[in-house]
Motif scaffolding. Sequence first.
Motif, PDB file in Angstrom:
ATOM      1  N   THR A 216       0.611  -1.045  -0.143  1.00  0.00           N
ATOM      2  CA  THR A 216      -0.164  -0.338  -0.069  1.00  0.00           C
ATOM      3  C   THR A 216       0.745   1.259  -0.222  1.00  0.00           C
ATOM      4  N   ILE A 217      -0.282   2.519  -0.493  1.00  0.00           N
ATOM      5  CA  ILE A 217       0.934   3.922  -0.340  1.00  0.00           C
ATOM      6  C   ILE A 217       0.281   4.348  -0.221  1.00  0.00           C
TER       7      ILE A 217
ATOM      8  N   VAL B  87      -8.186   1.608  -6.307  1.00  0.00           N
ATOM      9  CA  VAL B  87      -7.020   2.673  -7.035  1.00  0.00           C
ATOM     10  C   VAL B  87      -5.455   2.005  -6.152  1.00  0.00           C
ATOM     11  N   ILE B  88      -4.519   1.661  -7.805  1.00  0.00           N
ATOM     12  CA  ILE B  88      -3.830   1.067  -7.576  1.00  0.00           C
ATOM     13  C   ILE B  88      -2.633   2.514  -8.004  1.00  0.00           C
ATOM     14  N   ALA B  89      -1.260   2.155  -7.448  1.00  0.00           N
ATOM     15  CA  ALA B  89      -0.258   3.323  -7.989  1.00  0.00           C
ATOM     16  C   ALA B  89       0.499   2.260  -9.287  1.00  0.00           C
TER      17      ALA B  89
ATOM     18  N   THR C 141       5.017   5.231  -8.983  1.00  0.00           N
ATOM     19  CA  THR C 141       4.253   6.307  -8.369  1.00  0.00           C
ATOM     20  C   THR C 141       4.053   7.237  -8.834  1.00  0.00           C
ATOM     21  N   ASP C 142       4.189   7.112 -10.176  1.00  0.00           N
ATOM     22  CA  ASP C 142       3.629   8.860 -10.903  1.00  0.00           C
ATOM     23  C   ASP C 142       2.470   7.901 -11.979  1.00  0.00           C
ATOM     24  N   THR C 143       1.867   6.845 -12.256  1.00  0.00           N
ATOM     25  CA  THR C 143       0.587   6.214 -12.334  1.00  0.00           C
ATOM     26  C   THR C 143       0.037   6.297 -11.833  1.00  0.00           C
TER      27      THR C 143
END
Lengths: 111, 111
Positions: free
Chosen positions: B3-4, B75-77, B81-83
């Motif tokens: 997770t982020i 929602v997935i990155a 971590t830029d898309t």
Amino acid sequence: METIVTKSLKFDSQGLIPAIVQDAETDQVLMLAYMNAESLRLTLSTRETYFWSRSRNELWHKGATSGNFQRVAEVIADCDTDTLLIRVYPTGPACHTGNQTCFYRHVETLA
Amino acid sequence: METIVTKSLKFDSQGLIPAIVQDAETDQVLMLAYMNAESLRLTLSTRETYFWSRSRNELWHKGATSGNFQRVAEVIADCDTDTLLIRVYPTGPACHTGNQTCFYRHVETLA
């Protein structure tokens, strides 16, 4: 499905167009990368993916270093002709981390 | 899956992050749009998609005009971590043309 020629595509002010890469067999979304006209031309003619690396500022043949190439099944443009969907048969993981897909982190808000 | 938190995401120089929208049931890629921090916050809190319209320069609640909302499954990155990848349950076609997906044009080179 309609067809469109490459010269009708809209590249942005930096000459790039975003390209979503999707596994043609599993339909898993693998990565998002950017193409310039040259990388799109090479992708269509060789049927392997080429991108423009914005961080390294150079043409990037996916798999040239890792061995994990992406054979191209089809290249599809969206209604605005400013985004591409590349459906591929990957020969290995898409992600430099070894994950099959670059999308592997659930996004959460801090409580 | 890792997770982020949202504050770890990288927005570009215009404060935007590209968001690939995928049907959570069929795995069809529906569209690419852009989110700013506010539209992402609304997407996560309401569980319906909000974007930033670059052409109209305004917040855009998908479905507010058409009635074709997108309920958010996850929602997935990506690794950089830029898309974002937004998996959704759509209540109607994603495309303003009435197509289920915005991706409906085969790209070809001129012979």
